[in-house]
Design a protein around this motif. Structure first.
Motif, PDB file in Angstrom:
ATOM      1  N   ALA A 203       0.832  -1.203   0.000  1.00 38.86           N
ATOM      2  CA  ALA A 203       0.000   0.000   0.000  1.00 38.86           C
ATOM      3  C   ALA A 203       0.867   1.254   0.000  1.00 38.86           C
ATOM      4  N   ASP A 204       2.113   1.113   0.468  1.00 31.17           N
ATOM      5  CA  ASP A 204       3.021   2.268   0.502  1.00 31.17           C
ATOM      6  C   ASP A 204       3.905   2.351  -0.732  1.00 31.17           C
ATOM      7  N   ASP A 205       3.699   1.438  -1.675  1.00 32.46           N
ATOM      8  CA  ASP A 205       4.543   1.380  -2.870  1.00 32.46           C
ATOM      9  C   ASP A 205       3.819   2.095  -4.015  1.00 32.46           C
ATOM     10  N   ALA A 206       4.421   3.199  -4.468  1.00 35.14           N
ATOM     11  CA  ALA A 206       3.727   4.041  -5.464  1.00 35.14           C
ATOM     12  C   ALA A 206       3.458   3.285  -6.767  1.00 35.14           C
ATOM     13  N   ASP A 207       4.391   2.428  -7.181  1.00 33.15           N
ATOM     14  CA  ASP A 207       4.170   1.679  -8.424  1.00 33.15           C
ATOM     15  C   ASP A 207       2.988   0.722  -8.291  1.00 33.15           C
ATOM     16  N   PHE A 208       2.952   0.050  -7.139  1.00 28.33           N
ATOM     17  CA  PHE A 208       1.852  -0.883  -6.916  1.00 28.33           C
ATOM     18  C   PHE A 208       0.522  -0.124  -6.888  1.00 28.33           C
TER      19      PHE A 208
ATOM     20  N   MET B  45     -19.142  -7.237   1.877  1.00 29.23           N
ATOM     21  CA  MET B  45     -17.875  -7.993   1.830  1.00 29.23           C
ATOM     22  C   MET B  45     -17.321  -8.044   0.398  1.00 29.23           C
ATOM     23  N   LYS B  46     -18.221  -8.262  -0.567  1.00 27.52           N
ATOM     24  CA  LYS B  46     -17.783  -8.361  -1.974  1.00 27.52           C
ATOM     25  C   LYS B  46     -17.157  -7.045  -2.420  1.00 27.52           C
ATOM     26  N   PHE B  47     -17.760  -5.935  -2.017  1.00 28.06           N
ATOM     27  CA  PHE B  47     -17.209  -4.626  -2.375  1.00 28.06           C
ATOM     28  C   PHE B  47     -15.819  -4.445  -1.770  1.00 28.06           C
ATOM     29  N   SER B  48     -15.720  -4.711  -0.486  1.00 28.88           N
ATOM     30  CA  SER B  48     -14.470  -4.472   0.219  1.00 28.88           C
ATOM     31  C   SER B  48     -13.336  -5.316  -0.370  1.00 28.88           C
TER      32      SER B  48
ATOM     33  N   MET C 128      -6.061   3.376   0.874  1.00 31.36           N
ATOM     34  CA  MET C 128      -7.184   2.842   1.652  1.00 31.36           C
ATOM     35  C   MET C 128      -7.862   1.692   0.904  1.00 31.36           C
ATOM     36  N   SER C 129      -7.954   1.847  -0.399  1.00 35.84           N
ATOM     37  CA  SER C 129      -8.587   0.806  -1.211  1.00 35.84           C
ATOM     38  C   SER C 129      -7.810  -0.509  -1.102  1.00 35.84           C
TER      39      SER C 129
END
Ligand code: C3B
Length: 833
Positions: free
Chosen positions: A516-521, A670-673, A791-792
């Motif tokens: 989540a902290d990796d800009a490329d990812f 749950m499916k959304f998350s 967050m996503s």
């Protein structure tokens, strides 16, 4: 007869090489469809492909049945009036691990693979969450290699197809069987006879004992139709067994209707009516005789089927509960408690005490709702006319049960009345939830909060009587359909980084947290979402003619339309945002597309008007040049499993905004998350646990808690005061009342607005301001793309708890005591020829 099964392994019909798949496909087109390519329709091709895949499932299916037969292992029987399966083809390809190869084969044959997948009519044999949960559960049972059967009804017409005409819902019958169903195999040799109506008689048996005989008014046949259910990359293929009703010809034609040919045909029609159509009510009881007949029909067939299996395996009847763990999916199959008693007492001549012990040790009951209007009760006269013998048995169960209560709660008459299986206040009813509680050894809710509220409220008296029976099993959803099949790009992004162990063990997604902290990812993650949104925007344009901007935030509320789910609260916010944008065009908010989807029960007029409200507000806003496409409102017609598979991957925001204490769990949340949408929600159902898992900082919380809702109601709730004191709310309601969204027709939504102003049973007004404020927070967050994507990612990778594999493991350990039986394929030790 001994049979060498080896030849089936490399056969054209079973082999998994590309050449053999092609040959199998062309053979099936020729031998089953009777077509050759120049004349074949798309449906012929779909069927040929489906049969080609089914051929390759049969070896596992037959091997599984043989293994189970030999092991004699404990079998889970999931009794459910609904199984909302969704299309089988794609899911079977995923679970067999041959999706990519088959796609190539189809394309090499010059056909469009996506088109063939889309050709399958989805079996919509359920209304919503409850039926879809059953489908996720049988997927997980097979994946975990648990011997299991799903038992239900093969409705000829499933949930209606919804179209939108002039903004209103219209219903069309769902003719899902019209082009044939390649996945099912009828098993007429295992048909069961089901009795209905008539009366009972006493007689003395040869040992001088008084017994009861049921003389039915009619008999119908139940024919089982079996569908194989594959586990994900296991050899297991379990069975979904759905019963179709037919007339037993010998009975109607010869004995009762001699000479009356038309009368006999009439009998045939009424017999077939039983499995004709799914009742489209969600969380609302219909009280119709046919519905009780449906419930009894499939339950009786299923229990008799279990007794048949017990007999061929030579297991004594006294061990029924050791062989079968039977789960009651809500109260719809609760009549099973009385039916198993009847079978044991009247047909197998077991003593009451032994029969009762077997019964209680066999069943467990899942409650799915706190809504009082959904708790099934049958008027006594109706019940007696359909199931006279069961009513006697229920009275006897009740009298013994109330004796037990009397001893424990001496002199507490009010408690006896509350606990009784018979509701005696005014018209008398049989309370199905009470029957299920008394006849089961375990009772569970479907999310932590819901299980707590059951103990405090709906089933409080039962909890005080038998606290040891109560437990929680939080719902889950299958990552096979809801991630791999629906969102292949996200699945491969994940698998590229951590391998594919996560598909069977969803907690492994947590390994991605540092990414989540990796800009490329983050960029790759965003691009996947963006591509899914582009695809969905095209879909919307095709279905509705509305153009939406994939750059805008896709904000979804998809679920059955119901006042407690509060789609109209969402609309109130949309109107308030619209107003603010009109007043202040420089308002800094990101463009948003508000998307809704869901069916309303055909007789639920308020819900239908809520759909009209959504489409009407959309009509005004979507056309308003001042808005310049900064907000759009879209109603996606005919929300079902197939459209769900397109929706969840394309969502930025998930609306889970029910009144706290009303949504038992939710599974769409749950499916959304899992697919990286952020949730805006109340502390209701499984939202509470989702927030716990993903972290409060990655969840948009608003609204009253369940406790605050109770307290507010208790102290007297006056919605009008909120209207009077909150000018924003007043403006919104006044616009609606003035006809701004109904071409000046001030009457169109008067029922809705008056209902809110004077009753507002679901507390929209109490939660309005908190919701609007929270939506502003959402808008601000979306403007910071990096932060939003972070967050996503965290939402998706922390959703491991919500795999239905976790739910099923807990049911197996805590309720069913069922163990895996890994399957050895037949002929595995034999040489292929
Ligand atoms: C639903 C509930 O409304 C959901 O909260 C829950 O997630 C699912 O069941 C599954 O447990 N439900 C339904 O769809 N139909 C009913 N009759 C009762 C509950």
């Amino acid at each position: 007869m001994e049979q060498n099964t080896a030849p089936y392994r490399e056969h054209n019909r079973t082999s998994l090489t590309k050449e053999k798949l092609k040959q199998g496909f062309l053979d099936n087109l020729y031998f089953i469809q009777g077509k050759f390519p120049t004349l074949a329709s798309r449906n012929d091709y779909y069927l040929a492909l489906a049969y080609t895949i089914r051929d390759r499932m049969l070896h596992r299916w037959i091997s599984t049945a043989t293994n189970y037969y030999e092991s004699g292992a404990r079998t889970v029987c999931y009794l459910s009036a609904e199984f909302l399966m969704g299309p089988h083809l794609g899911n079977n390809l995923v679970n067999m691990g041959i999706f990519g190869m088959v796609k190539e084969v189809v394309e090499e044959l010059g056909l469009n693979f996506e088109e063939l997948l889309a050709q399958e009519e989805e079996p919509g044999l359920g209304n919503g969450g409850l039926g879809r949960l059953a489908a996720c559960f049988i997927d997980s049972l097979a994946t975990l290699e648990i011997p299991a059967l799903g038992y239900g009804i093969r409705y000829e017409f499933g949930i209606f197809e919804q179209t939108i005409v002039d903004g209103w819902q219209m219903e069309k019958t769902d003719k899902w069987l019209r082009n044939g169903n390649p996945w099912e195999v009828p098993r007429p040799e295992w048909a069961q006879e089901v009795r209905l109506g008539g009366h009972t008689e006493q007689y003395t048996d040869e040992n001088g004992r008084l017994r009861v005989r049921w003389v039915p008014a009619k008999i119908v046949l139940g024919i089982p139709y079996d569908t194989p259910i594959l586990g994900y990359r296991t050899n297991t293929a379990n069975t979904l067994r759905l019963w179709k009703s037919e007339a037993p010809e010998s009975f109607d034609f010869e004995v009762f209707n001699r000479g009356d040919y038309y009368g006999a045909v009439d009998q045939k029609v009424t017999s077939e009516n039983i499995s004709k159509v799914l009742y489209p009510n969600d969380e609302q009881l219909s009280g119709k005789q046919l519905r009780l007949e449906q419930q009894y029909f499939f339950v009786s067939c299923s229990l008799r089927d279990m007794l048949r299996v017990l007999a061929i395996q030579n297991i004594p009847l006294s061990r029924f509960h050791e062989k079968f763990a039977v789960q009651l999916n809500d109260t719809h199959p609760a009549i099973a408690v009385a039916e198993l008693m009847r079978l044991l007492l009247d047909e197998y001549l077991v003593d009451w005490d032994d029969a009762w012990e077997i019964t209680q040790r066999t069943f467990a009951y899942t409650n799915h709702t706190l809504l009082p209007e959904a708790l099934e009760q049958w008027p006594l006269p109706l019940f007696a006319s359909v199931l006279p013998r069961h009513l006697e048995i229920i009275f006897e169960i009740n009298s013994r049960f109330l004796d037990e209560v009397r001893i424990k709660f001496l002199g507490d008459e009010a408690r006896l009345a509350r606990l009784s299986l018979i509701n005696e206040g005014g018209e008398r009813y049989v309370r199905m939830a009470h029957l299920a509680c008394v006849g089961s050894h375990a009772i569970n809710g479907v999310a932590e909060l819901h299980s707590e509220l059951l103990k405090q409220d709906v089933l409080k008296d039962f909890y005080e009587l038998w606290p040891e029976k109560f437990r929680n099993k939080t719902n889950g959803v299958t990552p096979r359909r809801w991630m791999i099949l629906s969102n292949p790009s996200l699945a491969s992004l994940v698998s590229d980084r951590i391998g594919n162990g996560w598909v069977r063990d969803l907690e492994q997604l947590r390994q991605l947290e540092p990414m989540a902290d990796d800009a490329d990812f983050r960029k790759e993650w965003w691009d996947v979402k963006r591509a899914n949104k582009v695809a969905f925007a095209q879909y919307i344009f095709k279905r509705t003619g509305i153009l939406v901007d994939p750059e805008s935030m896709f904000d979804f509320q998809v679920k059955r339309i119901h006042e407690y789910k509060r789609q109209h609260l969402n609309v109130l916010h949309i109107i308030s945002l619209y107003r603010r944008l009109k007043e202040n065009p420089n308002l800094e908010v990101p463009p948003r597309t508000f998307l809704f989807g869901g069916k309303a029960a055909p007789g639920y007029h308020t819900a239908k008007r809520m759909i009209k409200l959504i489409t009407s507000v959309g009509e005004v806003i979507n056309r308003d040049p001042d808005i310049r496409d900064r907000i759009k409102v879209v109603f996606v017609p005919n929300f079902n499993v197939t459209t769900g598979q397109k929706i969840y991957p394309a969502a930025d925001l998930s609306e889970q905004i029910s009144t706290a204490g009303k949504e038992a769990s939710g599974t769409g949340n749950m499916k959304f998350s899992m697919n990286g949408a952020l949730t805006i929600g109340t502390l209701d159902g499984a939202n509470v646990e989702i927030r716990e898992e993903v972290g409060a900082e990655n969840f948009f919380l608003f609204g009253l808690t369940a406790d605050e809702v109770y307290a507010l109601r208790a102290s007297g709730y006056h919605p009008y005061d909120y209207y009077n004191t909150n000018p924003h709310l007043k403006d919104v309601i006044d616009l609606l009342r003035g006809g701004s969204f109904s071409r000046g027709d001030a009457d169109l939504f008067r029922g809705l607005t008056d209902g809110l102003l004077h009753h507002d049973p679901y507390l929209l007004f109490a939660d309005f301001q908190s919701y609007v404020d929270c939506q502003e927070e959402v808008s601000r967050a979306y403007l910071d793309r990096d932060h939003w994507t972070r967050m996503s990612i965290l939402n998706a990778v922390r959703s491991g708890k919500f795999s239905s594999d976790r739910s099923i493991r807990q049911y197996c350990e805590d309720i069913w005591k069922a163990e895996p039986v890994p399957i050895t394929l037949l002929g595995q030790n034999e040489e292929p020829t």
